[in-house]
Enzyme design. Structure first.
Site, PDB file in Angstrom:
ATOM      1  N   HIS A  29     -14.641   7.726  -4.338  1.00 37.91           N
ATOM      2  CA  HIS A  29     -14.236   8.693  -4.553  1.00 37.91           C
ATOM      3  C   HIS A  29     -13.440   9.354  -4.039  1.00 37.91           C
ATOM      4  O   HIS A  29     -14.168  10.104  -2.715  1.00 37.91           O
ATOM      5  CB  HIS A  29     -14.668   9.378  -6.334  1.00 37.91           C
ATOM      6  CG  HIS A  29     -15.952   9.428  -6.300  1.00 37.91           C
ATOM      7  ND1 HIS A  29     -16.362  10.474  -5.413  1.00 37.91           N
ATOM      8  CD2 HIS A  29     -17.203   9.142  -5.493  1.00 37.91           C
ATOM      9  CE1 HIS A  29     -17.162  11.537  -4.955  1.00 37.91           C
ATOM     10  NE2 HIS A  29     -18.033  10.478  -4.514  1.00 37.91           N
TER      11      HIS A  29
ATOM     12  N   GLY B 291      -1.026  -5.107  12.504  1.00 42.16           N
ATOM     13  CA  GLY B 291      -2.117  -4.521  12.975  1.00 42.16           C
ATOM     14  C   GLY B 291      -2.273  -3.702  13.499  1.00 42.16           C
ATOM     15  O   GLY B 291      -3.030  -2.515  13.096  1.00 42.16           O
TER      16      GLY B 291
END
Length: 201
Positions: free
Chosen positions: A128, A63
């Site tokens: 987007h 991580g």
């Protein structure tokens, strides 16, 4: 495909589960800790130095953004696998860099670009035209609006969010639940709603 998993900690559990869900074969795990033990039945087969002679694919299941950056830099010739859980929604126009992992429930919307060795964690969404840099970690439950840019090494904590067009500078940490409403500079820790850099001591 057969993939070697680098790292034997908690994050490796989710990477292994994602690999299995995607139909990949797991070749084993590498970890430098002498106390490292099997994860979800996958054995530790050596230290990270095995990568120097590894001919197949591998993924860094750690991580820490800095540690992923270090390992990727030490072994540039490795064929790093890009791993996507089948329960993630990734539009066909999305570009994913080598070594990136996308976990279950994540949504990546059209024309998003994700760099190398990034983590798009469980149920995170990137709308987007997102621009997600190398070694970024978008934690579980984060929501990025359209046109958000995360510089190299950014960590966006659990449940964080970013408003349309916001930019977060390289290696900045946004704490859990933080909401980025305006651009943040590089190399700071920011918290709150709106997310503001903490004062330096």
């Amino acid at each position: 495909m057969s993939v070697l998993v680098v790292g034997a900690g908690g994050h490796a559990k989710v990477v292994i589960a994602t690999l299995r869900a995607s139909g990949a074969e797991i070749a084993g795990m590498l970890d430098d800790a002498p106390e490292a033990s099997p994860v979800l039945g996958v054995p530790v087969v050596g230290r990270t130095e095995v990568l120097s002679s590894h001919a197949g694919q591998a993924v860094i299941a750690i991580g820490s953004n800095r540690v992923r950056q270090r390992i990727a830099g030490e072994y540039p010739s490795v064929a790093w696998a890009t791993v996507v859980h089948p329960a993630a929604v990734v539009h066909e126009s999305v570009a994913l860099g080598p070594g990136t992992v996308v976990f279950a429930g994540a949504v990546l919307q059209p024309d998003t670009v994700v760099g190398r060795h990034a983590i798009i964690n469980t149920s995170a969404t990137v709308d987007h035209d997102g621009d997600i840099g190398d070694f970024v970690h978008v934690a579980p439950g984060c929501n990025l609006s359209g046109g958000v840019t995360l510089g190299e090494g950014v960590f966006l904590g659990v449940g964080g969010a970013a408003l349309p067009g916001a930019t977060v500078g390289a290696w900045t940490v946004v704490g859990a639940g933080g909401v980025v409403v305006r651009d943040l500079p590089a190399n700071v820790t920011a918290v709150g709603i709106p997310a503001r850099p903490l004062a330096r001591p």
